[in-house]
Design an enzyme around this catalytic site. Sequence first.
Site, short mmCIF file in Angstrom:
data_model
loop_
_atom_site.label_atom_id
_atom_site.label_comp_id
_atom_site.label_asym_id
_atom_site.label_seq_id
_atom_site.Cartn_x
_atom_site.Cartn_y
_atom_site.Cartn_z
N HIS A 138 34.00 43.14 39.70
CA HIS A 138 33.46 42.15 40.68
C HIS A 138 32.03 42.78 40.72
O HIS A 138 31.87 44.23 41.01
CB HIS A 138 33.54 43.08 41.78
CG HIS A 138 33.34 42.55 43.55
ND1 HIS A 138 33.89 41.47 44.06
CD2 HIS A 138 32.43 42.50 44.14
CE1 HIS A 138 33.57 41.27 45.40
NE2 HIS A 138 32.55 41.78 44.58
N HIS A 172 33.64 35.15 39.80
CA HIS A 172 33.06 34.52 40.65
C HIS A 172 31.48 34.59 40.91
O HIS A 172 30.44 35.14 41.67
CB HIS A 172 33.46 35.80 42.36
CG HIS A 172 33.99 35.91 42.32
ND1 HIS A 172 32.70 37.36 42.49
CD2 HIS A 172 35.24 37.16 42.93
CE1 HIS A 172 33.59 38.67 42.91
NE2 HIS A 172 35.08 38.40 43.02
C1 NCD Z 1 38.29 39.28 48.22
C2 NCD Z 1 39.65 39.85 49.58
O1 NCD Z 1 39.45 39.22 50.54
O2 NCD Z 1 40.81 40.47 48.62
N1 NCD Z 1 37.64 38.65 49.39
C3 NCD Z 1 36.61 38.04 48.92
O3 NCD Z 1 35.63 37.41 50.16
N2 NCD Z 1 36.60 37.34 48.26
C4 NCD Z 1 38.62 40.53 47.49
C5 NCD Z 1 37.43 40.12 46.51
O4 NCD Z 1 37.61 39.20 45.67
O5 NCD Z 1 35.97 40.50 46.74
ZN ZN Z 2 38.28 38.33 44.63
#
Ligand code: NCD
Ligand code: ZN
Length: 347
Positions: A140, A178
């Site tokens: 991340h 991501h």
């Molecule tokens: C994810 C989660 O809700 O677990 N949330 C998100 O906004 N993507 C955590 C993450 O992957 O950052």
């Molecule tokens: Zn995630």
Amino acid sequence: MPAQVNSVTIPRPDDWHLHFRDGQVMESVVRYTARQFARAIVMPNLSPPVTTAAAADSYRQRILAAVPKGEQFTPLMTAYLTDNSDAEDLVSGHADGIFTAAKLYPAGATTGSADGVTDIGKIYPLLEAMQKAGMPLCIHGEVTDDDVDIFDREAVFIERTMSKLVSDFPALKIIFEHITTDDAVQFVLGGPETLAATVTPQHLHINRNAMLVGGIRPHAYCLPVAKREKHRLALRKAATSGSPKFFLGTDSAPHERGAKESSCGCAGIFGAPFALESYITVFDEEDALENFEGFAARHGPAFYGLPVNAGSITLKRGKAVVPGAIQAAGSEIVPFHAGETLGWELA
Ligand code: NCD
Ligand code: ZN
């Protein structure tokens, strides 16, 4: 003018990043992924997080028990790295086929990251062990420093952490997850073969206006947060380019409606239910349907060193009507594209 393509058949694809949660929510959402994907990299940010091979193995069993009869679906488990992770458990869990990869959350970066890594220097011995064992690292990629604007946190992570990590561990496979910025696209393109990225459907479809114009829209909020339009365009170009460095990872992150529609709403977009329909719409709009197969079914397995899945799926032009909400665990979860009709459907 070439004839319009009305259907696309590809090997069964994989989702290289998603959240299933646990318990009843997990039991209600696994089916949406199993309907489309043969495998998925399952995030370990449960509470408490999945830090050991034993915990991952039992989580995997619970997921498998929730796969509807007749569906073939394999969850690929990840280890949640902490300052105190046990390198031996990590590497033996990988050798035993329990852990496919490990996940690095900078502490405080996102939902369920409180137990994450506080200083990457502290886990250098772990990363050495992973590099030696050929165990991939999912990241991340956002800094958590208070002085850094939330819209800049990914770009600053590249400067402060990612560049050094990539050069300090030349043989470690790193997935920059991501990605949301042109900065990340350029960094991945300019990096070694050991560096790749996943791209979510939401970051291909929406920019930050979707979250903030005409009212605050909590269902468009996720982390990393959607950025300016120029970044969305760079992501679309990269994802649809055919480059093997980019592959599918929905980051589907279900939160019940009340947890999103709140004075302090959770980050996360529930993209699993219509993920393929959403992605292929982008490839179609970019006139790049021929590159959909690589992104959805080939680049990920090649990077992870796993076989391409047997069997195939077909998407065809049609109407996929996305409901306003999906029932889960006695509550509602609002999916990505809620209330929209997409122009492709699973055959
Ligand atoms: C994810 C989660 O809700 O677990 N949330 C998100 O906004 N993507 C955590 C993450 O992957 O950052
Ligand atoms: Zn995630």
